[in-house]
Design an enzyme around this catalytic site. Sequence first.
Site, mmCIF file in Angstrom:
data_model
loop_
_atom_site.group_PDB
_atom_site.id
_atom_site.type_symbol
_atom_site.label_atom_id
_atom_site.label_comp_id
_atom_site.label_asym_id
_atom_site.label_seq_id
_atom_site.Cartn_x
_atom_site.Cartn_y
_atom_site.Cartn_z
ATOM 1 N N LYS A 13 56.826 35.149 66.132
ATOM 2 C CA LYS A 13 55.531 34.938 66.761
ATOM 3 C C LYS A 13 55.081 33.475 66.596
ATOM 4 C CE LYS A 13 56.194 39.338 67.180
ATOM 5 N NZ LYS A 13 55.616 40.355 66.312
ATOM 6 N N TYR A 66 51.057 47.047 62.766
ATOM 7 C CA TYR A 66 52.062 46.813 63.806
ATOM 8 C C TYR A 66 52.892 48.093 63.955
ATOM 9 C CZ TYR A 66 56.197 45.011 66.134
ATOM 10 O OH TYR A 66 57.225 44.826 67.001
ATOM 11 N N ASP A 102 51.123 40.854 55.427
ATOM 12 C CA ASP A 102 51.740 40.448 56.692
ATOM 13 C C ASP A 102 50.823 39.387 57.307
ATOM 14 O OD1 ASP A 102 52.511 40.186 59.352
ATOM 15 O OD2 ASP A 102 53.108 42.288 59.553
ATOM 16 N N ARG A 126 76.194 34.519 54.705
ATOM 17 C CA ARG A 126 75.217 35.581 54.441
ATOM 18 C C ARG A 126 74.440 35.230 53.181
ATOM 19 N NH1 ARG A 126 76.878 39.391 51.579
ATOM 20 N NH2 ARG A 126 78.778 39.893 52.731
HETATM 21 C C1 LIG Z 1 56.086 41.510 65.601
HETATM 22 C C2 LIG Z 1 55.471 41.905 64.323
HETATM 23 C C3 LIG Z 1 56.231 42.449 63.284
HETATM 24 C C4 LIG Z 1 57.715 42.734 63.423
HETATM 25 O O1 LIG Z 1 58.454 41.580 63.569
HETATM 26 P P1 LIG Z 1 59.822 41.456 64.432
HETATM 27 O O2 LIG Z 1 60.146 40.028 64.322
HETATM 28 O O3 LIG Z 1 59.505 41.923 65.808
HETATM 29 O O4 LIG Z 1 60.810 42.356 63.751
HETATM 30 C C5 LIG Z 1 55.580 42.755 62.101
HETATM 31 N N1 LIG Z 1 54.254 42.542 61.946
HETATM 32 C C6 LIG Z 1 53.494 42.025 62.929
HETATM 33 C C7 LIG Z 1 52.042 41.808 62.699
HETATM 34 C C8 LIG Z 1 54.070 41.695 64.148
HETATM 35 O O5 LIG Z 1 53.300 41.208 65.125
#
Ligand SMILES: *Cc1c(COP(=O)(O)O)cnc(C)c1O
Length: 379
Positions: free
Chosen positions: A195, A98, A170, A46
């Site tokens: 992603k 999101y 983000d 961890r």
């Molecule tokens: C998918 C996504 C998230 C969240 O991420 P997870 O890996 O699904 O927890 C946050 N911000 C954006 C822009 C996303 O596309």
Amino acid sequence: MKFNTKTIHGGQQHDPAYGSVMPPIYQTSTYAQSTPGGHKGFEYSRSGNPTRSALENSLASIENGNYGLAFGSGLAAIDAVIKLLEPGDEVVSTNDLYGGTYRLFSSIFKKFGIKFHFIGMENASNIENYINDKTKLIWVETPTNPMMNVIDIKATSEIAKKHQVLLAVDNTFATPYLQQPLDLGADIVMHSATKYLGGHSDLVMGALIVKDKDLADRLYFIQNASGAVCGPQDSFLALRGIKTLHIRMQRHCENGKAVAHFLANHPKIENVYWPGFETHPNHDIAKAQMKDFGGMVSFTTKGNNYEEAIKIVENLKVFTLAESLGGVESLAGHPASMTHASIPKEEREKTGVVDSLIRLSVGIEDEEDLIADLKQAIG
Ligand SMILES: *Cc1c(COP(=O)(O)O)cnc(C)c1O
């Protein structure tokens, strides 16, 4: 080192044991100690794992940061950022967000006494209207999901610095191939590595990257204390994904452009949201802070009919109807009923997430096949 070289070599070294070129998957929870505290840099997975460390070093490198932290999901990474705050603190956040981020802010952290202002940031000066002495963080998503609004990171960072507020970006949609928020003055870059970084729709993971040591220490404390880490197998897969990020992104951008133009010329399509159009409200900012315009394209149909939009996504054959984005394969989503269903209808329509909105994650297949698929599905 330039970007394409960094995706492959940044922060990496051959494994000291046998010289393996890829880091081994250290599938272990613990590490032998010769005497209490006598270990080789790792004591419990961890707190730290060599495969995860290799990934974290790569993340730091590609975002031009000094420290990377990998988490079990994008939301776990965002959760760690908000845990820097205390009850009574305030956050100014992008309104077109999101859906899961909105849910985390408004359904979890609001309960703990943190106040969120969800506002339009297409004009960065609007942010100052919501800053007061309790504001500790500005949360920016750009391009936004799913409306593809573009927010000026540099202008926002100047506001953040003036008021001594942290700026987190983000960077999931753009990836460091297209934009590097730390270079534009952000303090924290966040990714859903699920992603584009992972890029193959085979893992769920989150990441934070920072330059400042003190901030990195505080986030590491939270990562270890709250424990939302990712495992070594997923760390390995993400690291492998990052090695082709630059060539995948290049094709995502080319195909995204072709799809956006096809849709814009289609008689049944009303609006196409893609920052590469000169008519996009923040095209100039996109041009200045992004290298290209990415593979995400959203559109609405004439008449804004819910059933028609559902038919289109059901008719698609090369595009898969699915949540998520950023993989090599093309995906289509219907935000109002899928990714953004957790946002109240009234709230989501204010930002443009109407019933006929369809969001495409344009993959790296042949452009002709993608266009032909859209043509037959729209009819
Ligand atoms: C998918 C996504 C998230 C969240 O991420 P997870 O890996 O699904 O927890 C946050 N911000 C954006 C822009 C996303 O596309």
